[in-house]
Scaffold this motif. Structure first.
Motif: not given
Lengths: 487, 341, 101
Positions: A213-214, A258-259, A439, A443-444, A447
């Motif tokens: 995902t990242a 993913l926000g 945000y 989150v990315t 990771d």
């Protein structure tokens, strides 16, 4: 069905069957209508087509060709260029494979007779630091209305036609081809292989991302940076991106997950003006992938399949991939899923604080360049997550190293060196960069194993912004008003 | 290999927090869990001292934990609240009887007063009777509408200022996804609000809004709280099931996804010129409604007239006829009668 | 008994990756008692042509959602989908719409 004579070859929605020629008409008309309805592409403007080699990109290029061709009824009037970015290093492809793909692409692009640029993603490591700063000064002022602009352009053309000079747009295009011919030659001889250290750095960076995902998010972000850079340096004020309706519905769902709820209209709407001087438009967003695939097949539009990060991945490998499987499956059972999602997104807009000019650079996310969505009050999911982090960790671990302290460590006597090559020990730890991100970019980044694998233009800009933020904090009480600064 | 709690660093960790991934000991987990709810309550200013607060108690884990934590926080931080348990009896034999027993036990364990309202006394129909008439496809619509009103009416009878329900983070994330997929822009806007309710209705809040379902279960397990854990015997809504499956897959990939979705939902902004339904009142019972007749009245009318499809799907034009007590035409009656099991 | 049928199969949009990268296949379906339809063709493809990851191509008894099927350049939805009876010299195309753009 429209013409009621020829036999149908394709069904789009229930009860909407098309024969070959009606379908072509429908397809071509939609493109024109899309550009005509959203009057953002001005005549004579330079537009960069972001080309991935896939079906949607090719359909888009073909439509641009159709639209610009002499005998088109309502001719399109902008000046196109094409950009292809080779991302093979990220997928661990060999240089031979990448070269082969690039030649295939080159052949297709040559046939369009538009100027084109073929770059490798490694070029990220040569981008200047100023890249991420918003060029407020260069936003073109559109004084007249769209109609006026078209009118004056047509007037110009007529005058020139009377002079016996060929169409202005054609002339400009030819000039461009002449300009780029030297570039093309050097590229078609042999694609310049990027420096080995850049390829290695690129691989390292992506390997430092712990989740697929990242990786995918990072690729998307960095690719956009490179596109932006190319557009700016070659004078393109618009970028056309070929995302289809289906692809956008999937992106909507994955972005919510993913926000990125605050930025949905920018990420998926027709026009995306987050960069200010270069605007991204998505003219293919009304086409489903089915329509595009059929069109390409029926009218022999070529396309190149390039394996991506998640090709052949299993269902649950990344959020983006999961969203794609989910939407595709749901669409099979509930055929209105994609169009419903799409229509919902059109009712959204970016929150009001974004439409006004941003006060300063700090308000924009370092990576995705959208206005930060982290200034929410204490009663919000964002604060709740921070609270949870605090409560689950030993209090003493949570110390925020102030940029000031770390500067003192590396420079003598607090004399800050803004741009010094000797300042190489990474002053910017994860803590500092995180404050500059929205945000979902936070989150990315979480990771990633370490930040220092990111290209230097990002790290330098992060340092720069952090220093400015510290300086501002010190002098805040002395500033008279909250005037907009160009930081 | 024993590792130490990442918060106190002294005790041995016995669980890994689904929300943050930290390994913590029991006491630190309880403290963190309760503190987070306290933060939610305080930052959103959910309550005022002296208020009478009704806790929607179903006997399930969410409401049991909610009741317990509210009681604890009320005492620990002197919220000054008067807490009451309000429970709804839908009349589903076998299922509801057991969960009601759990609620009664909660009442004794937490020493809180309890009020039970039943569909039978409010509407004259139990869910068992409704399913017999309506079948299994749309019964959830009936139950959802009726339960919401039942809770309100029960609260009104008690003179309660606020109602709180046990909706947790997973529920909210699921609702965001579902409303997005279905294109329900009006609900999409409201569903992340921590307090809902407009003029005339009793405000409802969700103190567990940021609590993960898994953590609620962990809390209940370690605190040995009593709850009833069977799913409703009438099958769950098919569409919500899709959203739920997707959410579970997302959570497995990235535990923060639940909070990320809520963050997305909170930051969505709807264009001003989008048409939103206007809220008025039902002409028959006075409850809030965006149509002339509130949903519950329409559904009830359908049940009482033997037209189970009334209220399922859009028949707004027919509402006028109903209000005016006019008879429906043959064709209309036929359309509303057909049910599929 | 039905005579053996010659078909041209094409795979595009990335689907060719599951078939050793080969986009065009000329195949001959053996003669059998019942007429060949697409449903059976899929089973045949799975048993004889698919090199790997069959779940990326087939789901249950039909193609995975996201894969378009064309019969002689026409949408298979207009031809009866799985029930279309194959004819000799038919051209069947499978295009994946997942990935790429």
């Amino acid at each position: 069905m429209k013409c009621k004579e020829a036999s149908a070859v394709l069904i789009i929605r229930v009860g909407d069957a098309f024969c070959r020629s009606c379908f072509k008409e429908y397809f071509v008309h939609k493109f024109r209508a899309m550009l005509g309805k959203n009057r953002v592409v001005f005549p004579g403007e330079k537009v960069l087509l972001a080309y991935s080699g896939g079906p949607s990109s090719n359909a888009m290029v073909q439509q641009v060709q159709e639209g610009l061709s002499r005998d088109a009824p309502k001719k399109l009037r902008f000046i196109p260029g094409i950009l292809f970015i080779d991302e093979g290093a990220v997928c661990n492809q060999s240089w031979e494979d990448r070269e082969r793909t690039m030649s295939e692409i080159e052949n297709i692009l040559k046939a369009t007779s538009f100027p084109f640029h073929i770059l490798s993603l490694e070029q990220l490591f040569t981008l200047p630091q100023t890249m991420l700063q918003m060029n407020l000064a260069e936003i073109p002022k559109r004084d007249g209305s769209y109609k006026q602009a078209v009118g004056s352009f047509l007037g110009q053309q007529k005058a020139q036609a009377e002079d016996g000079v060929s169409d202005a747009a054609d002339r400009l295009t030819q000039i461009h081809i002449a300009d780029n011919s030297s570039v093309e030659c050097s590229q078609s001889a042999a694609f310049s292989r990027p420096a080995a250290e850049h390829t290695a750095a690129l691989r390292d960076m992506f390997n430092s991302a712990k989740t697929l995902t990242a990786k995918q998010e990072l690729l998307h972000l960095l690719r956009n940076h490179l596109i932006l850079h190319v557009a700016r340096t070659h004078g393109y004020s618009k970028v056309m991106s070929g995302e289809s309706c289906t692809r956008l519905a999937v992106r909507l769902l994955s972005n919510i997950s993913l926000g990125r709820g605050a930025f949905l209209p920018l990420d998926t709407g027709f026009s995306d003006n987050r960069y200010g001087d270069v605007v991204i438009v998505r003219p293919m967003r009304d086409y489903s992938l089915k329509e595009i695939s059929f069109y390409n097949r029926l009218f022999n539009v070529p396309s190149v399949f390039i394996p991506a990060l998640d090709t052949k991945a299993s269902g649950n490998s990344s959020i983006q991939h999961l969203s794609e499987s989910f939407i595709t499956k749901l669409q099979a059972d509930f055929p209105s899923t994609v169009s419903t999602v799409y229509r919902t997104s059109e009712k959204l807009h970016v929150s009001r604080t974004d439409t006004t000019q941003p006060k300063n650079q700090q308000d924009k996310c370092l990576l995705c360049m959208c206005t930060l969505d982290t200034h929410t009050g204490p009663a919000s999911a964002f604060f709740a997550t921070q609270k949870s982090q605090q409560l689950s960790e030993k209090k003493s671990l949570k110390n925020v190293p102030s940029a000031k302290d770390s500067e003192k460590q590396c420079c003598n006597g607090g004399q800050c060196c803004k741009e010094s090559a000797s300042c190489t020990n990474s002053v910017t730890g994860t803590q500092d960069i995180v404050h500059l991100l929205c945000y979902s970019c936070r989150v990315t980044i979480k990771d990633l194993n370490s930040m220092d694998k990111l290209p230097s233009y990002i790290l330098k800009e992060a340092e720069h912004r952090t220093r400015r933020m510290e300086m501002r904090k010190e002098i805040e009480e002395f500033l008279l008003d909250d005037h907009s600064e160009d930081i | 290999m024993p590792i130490n709690c990442s918060s106190c660093e002294t005790q041995r960790a016995v669980l890994r927090r689904p929300k943050t991934g930290h390994s913590v000991c029991k006491e630190c987990f309880f403290r963190a869990f309760e503190e987070e709810i306290h933060h939610t309550i305080v930052s959103a200013q959910l309550f005022q001292p002296g208020e009478k607060v009704g806790i929607g108690a179903s006997g399930g884990k969410d409401s049991t934990v909610l009741a317990h934590v509210l009681k604890v926080l009320n005492e620990r931080y002197n919220y000054g609240l008067e807490l009451i348990l309000v429970s709804v009896d839908e009349g589903i034999s076998g299922y509801r009887d057991d969960s009601l027993e759990t609620v009664k036990r909660n009442q004794q364990q937490y020493e809180l007063p309890l009020k039970i309202v039943s569909y039978q006394e409010l509407y004259g129909w139990t869910m068992d009777q409704i399913v017999k008439q309506v079948g299994l496809k749309n019964n959830c619509t009936f139950c959802g509408v009726f339960r919401r009103q039942a809770l309100d009416r029960g609260a009104m009878m008690l003179g309660v200022n606020k109602i709180c329900t046990g909706h947790n983070a997973d529920d909210i994330a699921e609702t965001v996804l579902m409303n997005f997929l279905r294109g329900d822009i009006a609900r999409l806007r409201r569903c992340t609000a921590i307090t809902t309710g407009s003029e005339g209705a009793i405000p409802r809040c969700k103190p567990l809004k940021y609590a993960y379902e898994k953590e609620i279960v962990l809390y209940a397990y370690f605190k040995k709280l009593d709850y009833f854990s069977t799913e409703c015997i009438y099958s769950p809504n098919a569409y919500r099931g899709h959203a739920r499956a997707f959410l579970k897959d997302l959570e497995a990939l990235r535990p923060s996804a639940i909070m990320d979705i809520i963050h997305s939902g909170e930051n969505l902004s709807v264009k001003e010129d989008v048409k939103m339904p206007v809220q008025g009142t039902c002409t028959r019972c006075g409850y809030i409604s965006s149509q002339g007749l509130c949903k519950a009245c329409v559904l009830l009318e359908g049940l009482n007239r033997g037209l189970p499809k009334l209220g399922i799907g859009k028949h707004h034009k027919l509402h006028h006829k109903l209000l005016a007590q006019e008879p429906l035409s043959e064709a209309e009656t036929r359309k509303l009668k057909s049910i599929d099991f | 008994m039905v005579a053996p049928i010659n078909l041209q199969l094409e795979f595009g949009g990335g689907a060719e990756l599951l078939f050793d990268g080969v986009k065009k296949h000329h195949v001959t379906l053996p003669s059998q008692s019942d007429p060949w339809d697409i449903k059976h063709l899929l089973v045949w493809i799975k048993d004889n042509l698919l090199k790997e990851r069959s779940e990326l191509f087939i789901q249950g008894d039909t193609v995975r959602p996201g894969i378009l099927v064309l019969v002689n350049d026409a949408d298979w939805e207009l031809m009866g989908e799985l029930d279309y009876k194959l004819q000799d010299q038919d051209n069947i195309v499978f295009i994946s719409t997942l990935h790429g753009g």
